[in-house]
Write a protein that holds these residues in place. Structure first.
Motif, PDB file in Angstrom:
ATOM      1  N   ASN A  28      26.340  76.695   5.339  1.00  0.00           N
ATOM      2  CA  ASN A  28      27.223  77.781   5.767  1.00  0.00           C
ATOM      3  C   ASN A  28      27.637  77.594   7.216  1.00  0.00           C
ATOM      4  O   ASN A  28      28.790  77.859   7.578  1.00  0.00           O
ATOM      5  N   ALA A  29      26.690  77.129   8.046  1.00  0.00           N
ATOM      6  CA  ALA A  29      27.039  76.868   9.447  1.00  0.00           C
ATOM      7  C   ALA A  29      28.111  75.792   9.526  1.00  0.00           C
ATOM      8  O   ALA A  29      29.067  75.892  10.308  1.00  0.00           O
ATOM      9  N   ALA A  30      27.977  74.764   8.676  1.00  0.00           N
ATOM     10  CA  ALA A  30      28.971  73.695   8.662  1.00  0.00           C
ATOM     11  C   ALA A  30      30.331  74.229   8.264  1.00  0.00           C
ATOM     12  O   ALA A  30      31.358  73.910   8.869  1.00  0.00           O
ATOM     13  N   LYS A  31      30.319  75.092   7.251  1.00  0.00           N
ATOM     14  CA  LYS A  31      31.598  75.661   6.804  1.00  0.00           C
ATOM     15  C   LYS A  31      32.210  76.532   7.882  1.00  0.00           C
ATOM     16  O   LYS A  31      33.424  76.538   8.088  1.00  0.00           O
ATOM     17  N   LYS A  32      31.359  77.255   8.561  1.00  0.00           N
ATOM     18  CA  LYS A  32      31.851  78.127   9.635  1.00  0.00           C
ATOM     19  C   LYS A  32      32.549  77.286  10.698  1.00  0.00           C
ATOM     20  O   LYS A  32      33.666  77.607  11.132  1.00  0.00           O
ATOM     21  N   ALA A  33      31.892  76.183  11.078  1.00  0.00           N
ATOM     22  CA  ALA A  33      32.493  75.312  12.080  1.00  0.00           C
ATOM     23  C   ALA A  33      33.821  74.766  11.579  1.00  0.00           C
ATOM     24  O   ALA A  33      34.830  74.763  12.294  1.00  0.00           O
TER      25      ALA A  33
END
Lengths: 171, 700, 100
Positions: B186-191
């Motif tokens: 999810n952090a990757a997607k957020k970035a």
């Protein structure tokens, strides 16, 4: 009334009577003989119309050859008449039709061509000359003339083939 | 090109090809090479790029105008002519050196770090993948900084974004503590998604550029820019603003910075390389590269540098309230990027680039040291009695640390150097570069100066807080007590970086200005023309003693304050932060990042989910499926087919064909009676016909 | 000199009698004779008009008609003979094997 008209009417009467005779005679031989007389009257008409060659041809071909052929066939088959051939009731419709046809034909021919007592061309010496006719026949009409010879040959061969009994055949 | 014979400009493409070759080797035969082999290939690929960059440096020292090295034709449509051309000039080579140099050190460090990381997380095969991604990142970053047009730059821009996504989500099936979760992905997607917003701005800026200036190529755009600025000034401002959106996405500025703290989910070398030293500085590089455009618009400069300053201050305040060692550094990075953006925004391109370089050194150092600390904690945790292993243990939480200067001495010392450099203490690298920014800000935009100065104070404070909490006092967790120093493969790069952090300031010492003269070949600097206060005109070879004094005193004061709060009375296990009581709700705000993430969730994500729900439930399902498909299409079709089947087909088509067949049948039945075989009746028909035709002729 | 119209009238009468003969007689030979009568009626008109216009073509046409009639009679009588052989009759009402 000139003699010529008298002659015409007499001959015409004979022609019509013999035609009717052919029509109503039960015996086939009588019919054939009636027709021979009719043909001969027609031949005389041809003479009156300055066509001597046709007249003689009519006598030899029709009255002679053709009708003799008829008589030969009648004789060959041995059947002079067919029983109850003429049915008067069945004559009505063809009779009416024939009457209409006669009226129509007469009206068309007489009314459209215009009535006159005499032929328009009076000099007929050339017409009555068979050599003049033969000149035309062998020049302008040469091809049809030769074609008729082939037609006659074919008819002759055809008649022989048709009447010949096939060897072991069904007919 | 004729004057560059004998130089190494032609080798420039290898700056990209070398890491590509490295990653291809690792992809093809990495499995057989083993861990050491993979790391060696990747690190030497990066090292080869560094050597290439050094060769470019040499070539530039001989021929400072630089060169364009065309590799291939890319897009040629009508007036648009885009080539893959390498732009070798002082600016791009500076970036190349930083990226490949720091990148190589981090590669070496990562050989040791990932060795332990993949073992801690029980997934050894990911080792190779990590280095493939890392090499791919170097290649993409090189494309970004060596491109000769905005479009080529954009290719690299997207490439590094992709690598960032891949590496943040490297442990995609767990959270930062190794528990099964989607938190990291999810952090990757957020970035990734946040960067898309920024890329949108970048693209708009690019399209405006192409529309009004007719090209993407740097020189052509810059040549056309003054004319456009004269004819339609708003275009230049719009380009700078939209470009700022792109910069805000990539370089984590307000309002798009929110992805960077979450990006710490990636392995620590990634945080150091991508999310501190190199990729996030791409925005700074972009603004510097676009200096002729920014130089044309005062409004644009004002907005850019204000955004940078606000970001610097805002992020610094959040950093004060964080407990995770990497989160503190992440907000510090955002803050420092704010410094750089503010600097390049107001036209202090050299100061911005200078800070970019020194920041790359000391922030990479700090991150790598933090990684070393975390691994030390994990090793310590590993040695604990087994019963304790099942508790949830966060090796990155500073509240678990304490007293680690004894267990990890090397890490402690390099961390200290990094901290001093970041805090801007004389004579460390950060002092020189930060001071240059502050001086320029004081001259151009006083409000920016004030914000940056306060941010610098906070910087020193939160770094001091971190030092006291991590390395001094008593261990607050058994793991910290048993922490072990990292192996040499990790500590040697740390020492190199520490040396660079000490000496980095030498690049642009007052009076010498090596970097300024160097960059002048690429970036033409205009002196500030406005009125400048008298106290700012004092110059010791470019260094203003008053500005330097203020910032140094502020930094020392902040460190002293942090010692008062965290050093004198070290934090005990379970004790709340000493700032919590005096600051109250303010500290709660700092702790919770001022609730920006929650606000974003509320304003954007929840509304988006609402919209999506509405579209899915009402529009798609209720309207399209239930109503339109079932009622309109299906029922309409059934109705139509029923109509066609019953009245049309049975009623009309069938009836007509039956009628026709019946007609034919009936007429043929009656007509066949005519064919009775009696010749005389045929003759009668003929006569009938003759009579009829004659009758017709009669009455015609 | 009688007008051509008299000949036309006579010809029409003869033709009608011929047609009537075809329609009312069942004896194939008599029907054949009736056909010959109709041909003669037509020939008479040809010759009459040849006389009217003073040209040969009418007479020449009659010559050809005679030829065709001769051929027709030869073939037709052969057919009648053949039919009689298979049917033992020349009644046309019995020759209805082509009934539809």
């Amino acid at each position: 009334m000139s003699g010529e008209i008298f002659l015409f009417l007499t001959l015409a009467l004979i022609a019509v009577l013999t035609a009717l005779g052919m029509l109503f005679s039960k015996n086939t031989v009588y019919a054939a003989l009636n027709l021979v007389i009719n043909f001969i009257t027609v031949a005389i008409f041809y003479l009156l119309l300055d066509a001597p060659f046709i007249s003689l041809a009519q006598v030899t071909v029709y009255a002679g050859a053709i009708m003799v052929l008829f008589l030969f066939v009648i004789m060959l088959l041995g059947i002079q008449q067919i029983s109850a051939e003429l049915n008067w009731r069945s004559l009505i419709l063809p009779g009416v039709l024939a009457a209409i046809l006669l009226v129509e034909g007469l009206y068309l021919m007489l009314a459209r061509t215009g009535a006159g007592l005499a032929f328009s061309v009076t000099t007929t010496a050339a017409l009555a000359n068979p050599s003049e006719m033969s000149k035309q026949l062998f020049s302008d009409y040469l091809l049809p003339f030769e074609a008729t010879s082939i037609l006659l040959l074919v008819a002759m061969v055809g008649a022989i083939v048709l009447t010949k009994k096939e060897k072991g055949g069904d007919a | 090109m004729e004057t560059t014979s004998g130089l190494f400009f032609f080798l420039a493409p290898w700056i990209v090809f070398a890491p590509l070759v490295g990653l291809l080797i690792n992809l093809a035969i990495g499995q057989r090479l083993g861990e050491k082999g993979i790391g060696a290939v990747a690190a030497s690929a990066s090292g080869f790029a560094f050597v290439t960059a050094l060769l470019q440096l040499y070539s530039l020292s001989v021929h400072p105008e630089g060169a364009l090295v065309k590799v291939a034709e890319w897009i040629h449509i009508g007036n648009l002519a885009l080539d893959w051309t390498f732009r070798v000039d002082t600016l791009s080579v500076t970036m190349m050196l930083v990226v490949s140099g720091v990148g190589t050190l981090i590669h070496i460090y990562a050989i040791g770090y990932m060795h332990e990381d993949v073992r801690f997380k029980h997934d050894v095969p990911r080792y190779r993948r990590f280095f493939v991604f890392l090499n791919l990142f170097i290649a993409a970053m090189m494309i970004l900084i060596s491109g000769d047009s905005y479009m080529m730059l954009f290719v690299g821009w997207e490439g590094v974004g992709l690598c960032s996504f891949l590496l943040i989500g490297f442990w995609y099936d767990m959270d930062t503590l190794g528990r099964p979760s989607w938190a990291n992905s999810n952090a990757a997607k957020k970035a990734f998604i946040t960067n898309r917003v920024g890329d949108f701005g970048f693209l708009i800026a690019g399209f405006l550029m192409f529309w009004y200036m007719g090209s993407f190529q740097f020189d052509a755009v810059f040549a056309a820019a003054p004319e456009v600025a004269h004819a339609e000034p708003w275009v230049i401002t719009a380009i700078t603003i939209f470009m700022l959106v792109g910069v805000a996405g990539k370089s984590a500025q307000i309002p798009l910075y929110i992805w960077l703290p979450d990006a710490m989910a990636g392995p620590t070398p990634v945080s150091a390389l991508i999310h501190a030293a190199t990729m996030v500085t791409a925005g700074v590089y972009l603004v510097t590269r676009s200096w002729p455009i920014y130089g044309l618009t005062h409004d644009g400069q004002y907005i850019v540098s204000t955004i940078g300053a606000v970001t610097a201050l805002f992020a610094a305040t959040i950093a004060v309230g964080q407990y995770d060692i990497k989160k503190v550094l992440a907000y510090s990075t955002i803050s420092q990027l704010g410094f750089m953006v503010a600097a390049v925004g107001m036209g202090a391109f050299v100061a911005g680039m200078f800070h970019l370089i020194t920041h790359a050194f000391f922030k990479a150092l700090l991150f790598l040291s933090a990684g070393s600390v975390i691994l030390g904690m994990e090793r310590g945790h590993h040695h604990l009695p087994h019963g304790d292993h099942h508790e949830v243990f966060d090796p990155g939480d500073m509240r678990n640390m304490g007293g680690m200067r004894k267990t990890m001495p090397v890490t402690f010392w390099v961390y200290m150097i990094g901290t001093l450099a970041l805090a801007g203490i004389f004579p460390f690298a950060g002092f020189w570069s930060k001071d240059e920014i502050l001086l320029d800000a004081a001259k151009v935009f006083p409000h920016v100066y004030i914000m940056l100065a306060i941010a610098a104070f906070f910087t020193a404070f939160y770094m001091g807080r971190q030092i006291w909490m991590v390395f001094f006092g008593e261990a607050r967790h058994a793991a910290a007590e048993h922490a072990e120093e990292s192996p040499q493969v990790m500590t040697i790069p740390l020492m190199v970086l520490a040396a660079l952090s000490i000496l980095g300031g030498a690049l642009n010492l007052p009076g010498v200005h090596t970097l300024t003269h160097w960059l002048e070949h690429s970036v033409h600097l205009a002196e500030h023309e406005g009125e400048v206060a008298a106290w700012l005109q004092v110059s010791w070879g470019g260094l203003n003693p008053i500005v330097a004094l203020i910032s140094t005193v502020a930094a020392l004061l902040a460190i002293y304050l942090s010692w008062l709060l965290y050093g004198r009375n070290p934090l005990k296990a379970g004790q709340p932060d000493p700032l919590k009581k005096p600051l109250g709700p303010i500290f709660t705000g700092m702790e919770n990042k001022w609730f920006i993430d929650e606000a974003y969730w509320f304003v954007f994500v929840d509304r988006y989910v609402d919209l999506a729900n509405f579209l899915a439930q009402k529009v798609d399902w209720d309207f399209w499926h239930e109503w339109f498909h079932n009622s309109v299409i299906a029922r309409g079709f059934v109705g139509l087919t029923r109509f066609l089947a019953d009245p049309v087909d049975l009623g009309v088509v069938d009836r007509v064909s039956y009628w026709l067949s019946d007609l034919v049948k009936a007429s043929s039945e009656s007509l066949r009676k005519l064919q009775n075989g009696f010749v005389r009746s045929y003759a009668l028909s003929v006569l009938l016909g003759v009579v009829a035709i004659l009758g017709y002729l009669l009455f015609k | 000199m009688v007008s051509v119209n008299y000949y036309l009238a006579l010809s029409a009468i003869l033709f009608t009698i011929g047609a009537l003969g075809v329609l009312i007689r069942r004896n194939a030979l008599v029907i054949f004779m009736s056909v010959e009568l109709m041909l003669n009626a037509a020939n008479l008109v040809f010759v009459a008009f040849a006389r009217e216009y003073g040209v040969f073509s009418g007479q020449i046409f009659v010559f050809f008609v005679m030829t065709v009639a001769a051929a027709e009679v030869a073939v037709g009588l052969a057919l009648i003979v053949t039919i009689f052989r298979s049917k033992q009759s020349i009644d046309v009402d019995e020759m209805n094997s082509l009934k539809g």
